[in-house]
Design an enzyme around this catalytic site. Structure first.
Site, mmCIF file in Angstrom:
data_model
loop_
_atom_site.group_PDB
_atom_site.id
_atom_site.type_symbol
_atom_site.label_atom_id
_atom_site.label_comp_id
_atom_site.label_asym_id
_atom_site.label_seq_id
_atom_site.Cartn_x
_atom_site.Cartn_y
_atom_site.Cartn_z
ATOM 1 N N ARG A 1 0.853 -1.187 0.000
ATOM 2 C CA ARG A 1 0.000 0.000 0.000
ATOM 3 C C ARG A 1 0.889 1.236 0.000
ATOM 4 N NH1 ARG A 1 -4.247 -1.402 -1.988
ATOM 5 N NH2 ARG A 1 -5.296 0.446 -1.222
ATOM 6 N N HIS B 1 13.099 -2.629 -1.440
ATOM 7 C CA HIS B 1 12.564 -2.550 -2.793
ATOM 8 C C HIS B 1 13.434 -3.413 -3.707
ATOM 9 C CE1 HIS B 1 10.583 -0.796 -6.269
ATOM 10 N NE2 HIS B 1 11.756 -0.597 -6.807
#
Ligand code: GRF
Length: 195
Positions: A90, A108
């Site tokens: 999110r 990431h």
């Protein structure tokens, strides 16, 4: 230091982080949170004896602020010092980030600043990159931006598929994130660079 881990999926990064916080490690996991009740990582956390919670984002459809209020409310009950986003899918608004800035990390699956956003492995292959990897960074309002706390490089192999490359990157994520958290929790900020 009290660490809360936020996830959306299977939680393999959460498992790696939780397993690393033992012995003389300056941090302990106090909560694993998901944005849905059926995130696989919640079961894994419970099996490890870690408190779990979730705030389903769907009833808040469109009202991101209200969702984040509920998230913040549940998080605050565990009084974490550090938030680790680990496969949390999110996007967080500037308001939420502002409350935790400087104490919130994210992993990431690319060598930032390359390939912010999604489908990073396919994009690296598409570009014909010789190497790919993952990055741990402090979370700032801009997506997949913020000071880099660690990076791990993974060579791209001939015939690599996005799935195969992703699997190799994920293995490095499980090494990088714990190494960065240990250093971060000890108040150190020099980046971890692997291998
Ligand atoms: C993976 O794609 C990983 O690269 C990214 O989040 C996704 C799920 O990871 N960080 P996890 O197994 O839920 O930790």
């Amino acid at each position: 230091r009290r660490v809360a881990i936020l996830l959306s999926g299977g939680g393999s990064n959460m498992v790696a982080l939780a397993r690393s916080m033992t012995g003389d490690h300056p941090a302990r996991p106090v909560l694993v949170m998901a944005n849905s009740a059926d995130a696989g990582g919640l079961e894994k956390a419970a099996a490890m004896g870690i408190e779990t919670g979730f705030v389903d984002h769907r009833p808040f459809a469109g009202d991101r602020g209200a969702f984040e209020e509920a998230l913040h409310e549940r998080l605050s009950q565990a009084a974490p010092d550090i938030l680790c986003l680990a496969g949390f899918m999110r996007v967080l608004t500037e308001g939420f980030v502002a409350r935790w800035q400087g104490r919130m990390l994210n992993i990431h699956p690319s060598l930032l600043p390359k390939y912010r956003g999604l489908h990073t492995h396919a994009r690296a292959l598409e570009a014909g990159d010789a190497e790919h990897g993952c990055t741990v960074h402090e979370v700032t309002p801009a997506l997949d931006d913020g000071p880099i706390l660690g990076q791990a490089r993974v060579p791209v192999q001939p015939g690599d598929t996005p799935e195969g490359l992703a699997a190799r990157v994920l293995e490095m994520e499980h090494r990088l994130y714990p190494a960065v958290l240990r250093r971060f929790a000890a108040g150190r900020r020099e980046p971890v660079l692997l291998p």
